[in-house]
Write a protein that holds these residues in place. Structure first.
Motif, mmCIF file in Angstrom:
data_model
loop_
_atom_site.group_PDB
_atom_site.id
_atom_site.type_symbol
_atom_site.label_atom_id
_atom_site.label_comp_id
_atom_site.label_asym_id
_atom_site.label_seq_id
_atom_site.Cartn_x
_atom_site.Cartn_y
_atom_site.Cartn_z
ATOM 1 N N GLN A 7 2.038 10.146 -0.690
ATOM 2 C CA GLN A 7 2.700 9.272 -1.666
ATOM 3 C C GLN A 7 2.337 7.814 -1.430
ATOM 4 O O GLN A 7 2.117 7.053 -2.385
ATOM 5 C CB GLN A 7 4.214 9.470 -1.585
ATOM 6 C CG GLN A 7 4.689 10.836 -2.059
ATOM 7 C CD GLN A 7 6.185 11.005 -1.905
ATOM 8 O OE1 GLN A 7 6.877 10.121 -1.367
ATOM 9 N NE2 GLN A 7 6.711 12.136 -2.361
ATOM 10 N N PHE A 8 2.260 7.408 -0.173
ATOM 11 C CA PHE A 8 1.906 6.029 0.143
ATOM 12 C C PHE A 8 0.479 5.717 -0.311
ATOM 13 O O PHE A 8 0.214 4.659 -0.906
ATOM 14 C CB PHE A 8 2.046 5.798 1.650
ATOM 15 C CG PHE A 8 1.541 4.467 2.123
ATOM 16 C CD1 PHE A 8 2.210 3.302 1.803
ATOM 17 C CD2 PHE A 8 0.380 4.387 2.883
ATOM 18 C CE1 PHE A 8 1.740 2.073 2.230
ATOM 19 C CE2 PHE A 8 -0.093 3.165 3.325
ATOM 20 C CZ PHE A 8 0.591 2.007 2.998
ATOM 21 N N ILE A 9 -0.459 6.634 -0.053
ATOM 22 C CA ILE A 9 -1.855 6.412 -0.450
ATOM 23 C C ILE A 9 -1.964 6.285 -1.966
ATOM 24 O O ILE A 9 -2.620 5.369 -2.493
ATOM 25 C CB ILE A 9 -2.746 7.548 0.078
ATOM 26 C CG1 ILE A 9 -2.804 7.508 1.612
ATOM 27 C CG2 ILE A 9 -4.146 7.454 -0.504
ATOM 28 C CD1 ILE A 9 -3.519 8.689 2.229
ATOM 29 N N LYS A 10 -1.320 7.199 -2.682
ATOM 30 C CA LYS A 10 -1.396 7.158 -4.149
ATOM 31 C C LYS A 10 -0.778 5.873 -4.697
ATOM 32 O O LYS A 10 -1.312 5.254 -5.622
ATOM 33 C CB LYS A 10 -0.690 8.370 -4.736
ATOM 34 C CG LYS A 10 -1.403 9.685 -4.456
ATOM 35 C CD LYS A 10 -0.631 10.857 -5.054
ATOM 36 C CE LYS A 10 -1.335 12.177 -4.764
ATOM 37 N NZ LYS A 10 -0.589 13.333 -5.311
ATOM 38 N N ALA A 11 0.357 5.474 -4.119
ATOM 39 C CA ALA A 11 1.027 4.264 -4.606
ATOM 40 C C ALA A 11 0.191 3.018 -4.341
ATOM 41 O O ALA A 11 0.085 2.125 -5.197
ATOM 42 C CB ALA A 11 2.397 4.136 -3.953
ATOM 43 N N VAL A 12 -0.438 2.935 -3.151
ATOM 44 C CA VAL A 12 -1.254 1.763 -2.821
ATOM 45 C C VAL A 12 -2.480 1.691 -3.719
ATOM 46 O O VAL A 12 -2.833 0.622 -4.245
ATOM 47 C CB VAL A 12 -1.656 1.807 -1.328
ATOM 48 C CG1 VAL A 12 -2.712 0.748 -1.035
ATOM 49 C CG2 VAL A 12 -0.442 1.571 -0.450
ATOM 50 N N LEU A 13 -3.149 2.820 -3.922
ATOM 51 C CA LEU A 13 -4.364 2.815 -4.734
ATOM 52 C C LEU A 13 -4.069 2.600 -6.217
ATOM 53 O O LEU A 13 -4.925 2.110 -6.957
ATOM 54 C CB LEU A 13 -5.121 4.134 -4.537
ATOM 55 C CG LEU A 13 -5.642 4.406 -3.120
ATOM 56 C CD1 LEU A 13 -6.301 5.769 -3.055
ATOM 57 C CD2 LEU A 13 -6.630 3.323 -2.688
ATOM 58 N N ARG A 14 -2.879 2.975 -6.627
ATOM 59 C CA ARG A 14 -2.522 2.813 -8.038
ATOM 60 C C ARG A 14 -2.199 1.367 -8.397
ATOM 61 O O ARG A 14 -2.403 0.920 -9.527
ATOM 62 C CB ARG A 14 -1.344 3.734 -8.361
ATOM 63 C CG ARG A 14 -0.947 3.727 -9.835
ATOM 64 C CD ARG A 14 0.130 4.776 -10.127
ATOM 65 N NE ARG A 14 1.311 4.576 -9.325
ATOM 66 C CZ ARG A 14 1.694 5.407 -8.357
ATOM 67 N NH1 ARG A 14 0.974 6.468 -8.057
ATOM 68 N NH2 ARG A 14 2.795 5.169 -7.665
ATOM 69 N N GLU A 15 -1.690 0.598 -7.434
ATOM 70 C CA GLU A 15 -1.228 -0.763 -7.710
ATOM 71 C C GLU A 15 -2.350 -1.757 -7.419
ATOM 72 O O GLU A 15 -2.716 -1.993 -6.267
ATOM 73 C CB GLU A 15 0.001 -1.084 -6.848
ATOM 74 C CG GLU A 15 0.791 -2.270 -7.338
ATOM 75 C CD GLU A 15 1.308 -2.059 -8.755
ATOM 76 O OE1 GLU A 15 1.036 -2.946 -9.588
ATOM 77 O OE2 GLU A 15 1.958 -1.033 -9.017
ATOM 78 N N LYS A 16 -2.924 -2.344 -8.477
ATOM 79 C CA LYS A 16 -4.006 -3.308 -8.331
ATOM 80 C C LYS A 16 -3.704 -4.670 -8.948
ATOM 81 O O LYS A 16 -4.453 -5.617 -8.725
ATOM 82 C CB LYS A 16 -5.288 -2.774 -8.973
ATOM 83 C CG LYS A 16 -5.865 -1.554 -8.288
ATOM 84 C CD LYS A 16 -7.167 -1.135 -8.935
ATOM 85 C CE LYS A 16 -7.772 0.068 -8.236
ATOM 86 N NZ LYS A 16 -9.050 0.491 -8.858
ATOM 87 N N GLY A 17 -2.628 -4.779 -9.716
ATOM 88 C CA GLY A 17 -2.368 -6.034 -10.416
ATOM 89 C C GLY A 17 -1.083 -6.728 -10.026
ATOM 90 O O GLY A 17 -0.971 -7.943 -10.176
ATOM 91 N N ASN A 18 -0.116 -5.978 -9.496
ATOM 92 C CA ASN A 18 1.189 -6.551 -9.168
ATOM 93 C C ASN A 18 1.317 -6.652 -7.666
ATOM 94 O O ASN A 18 1.551 -5.647 -6.976
ATOM 95 C CB ASN A 18 2.301 -5.684 -9.768
ATOM 96 C CG ASN A 18 3.652 -6.376 -9.733
ATOM 97 O OD1 ASN A 18 3.853 -7.351 -9.002
ATOM 98 N ND2 ASN A 18 4.577 -5.881 -10.535
ATOM 99 N N LYS A 19 1.163 -7.857 -7.135
ATOM 100 C CA LYS A 19 1.254 -8.051 -5.693
ATOM 101 C C LYS A 19 2.666 -7.786 -5.170
ATOM 102 O O LYS A 19 2.844 -7.247 -4.067
ATOM 103 C CB LYS A 19 0.801 -9.464 -5.324
ATOM 104 C CG LYS A 19 0.768 -9.728 -3.836
ATOM 105 C CD LYS A 19 0.387 -11.162 -3.534
ATOM 106 C CE LYS A 19 -1.053 -11.422 -3.871
ATOM 107 N NZ LYS A 19 -1.488 -12.764 -3.402
#
Length: 633
Positions: A591-603
């Motif tokens: 879940q952590f990997i998917k969430a990190v890779l999914r978020e590219k625009g909202n710091k």
């Protein structure tokens, strides 16, 4: 015809003797006839004996035995020859056949005929054969005896085996009971182990919570003591008054010396106000200074001549600072003023006192004063400072080689940013940048980076600004870019928040511009997994939670510039068991990997994802303490 004539001649030649003679003749003829018949029968018996022997030799022992018995019975049927005329006189004595014991007075028997000899040889042969067979039977009987003996031994062994089997069954039953008991013990051991693991986790959580609470208490205590000052070497005055006398609340120490009297020490508020007016020369101190309380620190020891320090709490921080700055007027006297720190801070300051004394001997204050002077000159002269920029840069190189100080790095940063683009200053700026990098990297190689955290912080801020505004100098100076990158990674493990923040800023700038510069791109591609490993370990609990926001920004930047590599590094590192913390399972990691890779625009969302994962790694996710502590971080 010939027989008839012969009989007639015989009759004629024989005289007639009456009836007796006729009877005798008849009997003789019958005897002759019987003897002839007997001979023929004997011949037949010999033949039958031969046939019997041949049959005996060709048959089994049992059939031979039966044939011999039958033959003996046949022999027993023979009877001695008796005459039909008992009174008849014979010219010879007839031999009785099959007579076992001859009469002693009889004449010896005639020699045996060849036929009899043949019969005797056949009988001897048969007897020899019978003896051989009997010997064979005896041998077989002996073998049967040995077989019987062996069978008896086998039976004895089988009985012993039965006894041993019974014993083994009993032992097996005992072992089964023991195994059942051991299985119960094993189950209990597993349950105890699980309980111990649970207690260990709880202990670790409690330890983390306790450390956090201690940090919070130390912060609260430091905040409470922020308005306090300690006054040293002020003489104590003790006044004996009557029981009815009342002192100022919170400002006196009382002790009974007898009935109706009290031992009342001096009023510390008045003493401090008088000290501020008379000794510190603060005008109208009694009217302008507002003190909440004042008291002696600790209890008076018997025989102690040195006065106890006075703790003073000011109502306003500005008043406290005014008094502290006025303490310079006490130079050369026995009096002293210092801030009041918590015990933890005092212990750390005590360890740093030798370092402070050593640095004072090195006259670092002189370097700081020189740097401050040139910074003011640079801000004042601006472009007119170009005439002395090269000379100042060479002086900074010599100063930094002699002593590493953040003020030198700060002044060098301003010089490079202001004059780095000038053609006449490029060579000087490259030499200055390379010299500063080489000297600072030696601190990391010597393992002294934790003793110079202020220098590391200044160096990382220096690199971040140069990378952002004059990154061509990093490439043209010929410095060790890989070493600088690893120095930034090592700086993430330092305990100071500002140092980690400066390191994160440099790494973020380096990652941001690396796709445009092949040299930097190669460094990130080859050694980026080391950076990700350090970030994950910090998130897992190796670093305080106060720096997680800066750490999460590194992951956010890597995801924007190197998405595929970051995905590979995360999967490879998080596939390890118990990494970065044993409190998170594979599902949490995915879940952590998917969430990190999914978020590219909202710091901000990226920071929240990393914060949630670090709470899970530390065992604080969903706790009340985590909710309360989030307000302070």
């Amino acid at each position: 015809m010939t027989k008839r004539r012969r009989n007639k001649k015989l009759k004629r030649s024989t005289p007639d003797k009456g009836n007796n003679s006729s009877g005798n003749s008849t009997s003789d003829s019958s005897l002759f006839t019987n003897s002839t018949v007997n001979r023929k029968s004997d011949q037949n018996k010999v033949v039958s004996t031969k046939n019997t022997l041949s049959t005996f030799n060709n048959s089994s022992p049992t059939n031979s035995y039966d044939q011999i018995n039958t033959m003996n019975q046949g022999y027993n049927q023979y009877t001695p020859i008796q005459s039909s005329t008992p009174n008849m006189a014979y010219p010879f004595t007839p031999v009785q056949q099959f007579q076992q014991y001859p009469h002693p007075f009889t004449s010896p028997p005639p020699p045996p005929t060849p036929q009899q000899l043949q019969n005797t040889c056949d009988i001897e042969l048969m007897l020899k054969t019978l003896c051989c067979k009997v010997d064979n039977i005896e041998i077989k009987l002996n073998k049967l005896d040995s077989i019987e003996h062996r069978l008896n031994n086998f039976e004895q062994k089988f009985s012993n085996v039965d006894t041993e089997i019974i014993t083994c069954k009993e032992r097996i039953s005992v072992l089964e009971h023991s195994a059942a008991f051991m299985s119960d013990i094993k189950d209990e051991h597993k349950s105890i182990k699980a309980k111990i693991q649970t207690l260990t986790k709880s202990f670790e959580v409690s330890k983390t919570t306790s450390n956090s609470v201690k940090e919070r208490l130390a912060g609260v205590e430091a905040q409470n003591l922020s308005n306090n000052l300690l006054f040293f070497a002020i003489e104590e005055k003790i006044v004996n008054v009557e029981m009815e006398t009342n002192g100022a609340q919170g400002n006196v120490d009382e002790g009974n010396i007898g009935e109706g009297k009290k031992n009342i020490q001096e009023n510390c508020l008045d003493i401090i106000l008088d000290f501020c007016e008379q000794t510190l020369k603060i005008e109208n101190a009694k009217a302008n200074l507002k003190l909440e309380k004042a008291y002696r620190l600790g209890k008076k020891k018997v025989g102690e001549s040195r006065p106890r320090p006075i703790v003073v709490k000011f109502s306003k921080y500005s008043d406290r600072e005014m008094v502290r700055k006025s303490s310079k007027r006490l130079k050369g006297s026995d009096f002293g003023i210092s801030p009041q720190y918590p015990q933890e801070v005092l212990a750390k300051r005590k360890k740093l006192i030798p370092v402070m004394l050593e640095k004072r001997k090195e006259k670092k204050t002189a370097y700081l004063a020189v740097c401050e002077l040139f910074k003011k000159s640079l801000r004042t002269l601006m472009d007119d400072f170009t005439t002395i920029a090269q000379d100042v840069s060479q002086m900074l190189v010599q100063m930094y080689q002699a002593i590493t100080h953040p003020a030198i790095l700060d002044l060098s940063k301003q010089l490079i940013l202001m004059f780095g683009e000038d053609e006449c200053y490029k060579e000087t700026s490259n030499a200055l940048f390379r010299s500063l990098c080489d000297k600072t990297l030696t601190l990391f190689q010597q393992g002294a980076n934790q003793s110079f955290t202020d220098v590391i912080e200044g160096f990382m801020n220096f690199l971040a600004q140069v990378m952002k505004k004059s990154r061509h100098i990093i490439l043209s100076s010929g410095c060790n870019i890989t070493g600088i990158f690893h120095a930034g990674i090592q700086s993430l493990s330092l305990p100071e928040h500002h140092t980690v923040k400066a390191s994160s800023s440099f790494l973020i700038e380096l990652i941001t511009f690396s796709p445009e510069i092949p040299t930097l791109n190669q460094v990130i591609t080859s050694d980026g997994h080391v950076l990700v490993d350090k970030v994950l370990r910090s998130v897992g609990g190796e670093s305080p939670r106060s720096i997680i926001e800066n750490i999460s920004d590194i992951l956010f930047t890597l995801n924007k510039c190197y998405t595929e590599l970051l995905a590979k590094w995360l999967h490879d590192l998080l596939a390890k068991e118990g990494y970065p913390s044993p409190r998170v399972n594979n599902q949490d990691k995915e879940q952590f990997i998917k969430a990190v890779l999914r978020e590219k625009g909202n710091k901000r969302r990226g920071r929240e994802i990393v914060k949630e994962f670090t709470l899970k790694c530390r065992g604080l996710f969903g706790t009340e303490y985590a909710a309360q502590a989030s307000a302070f971080l």
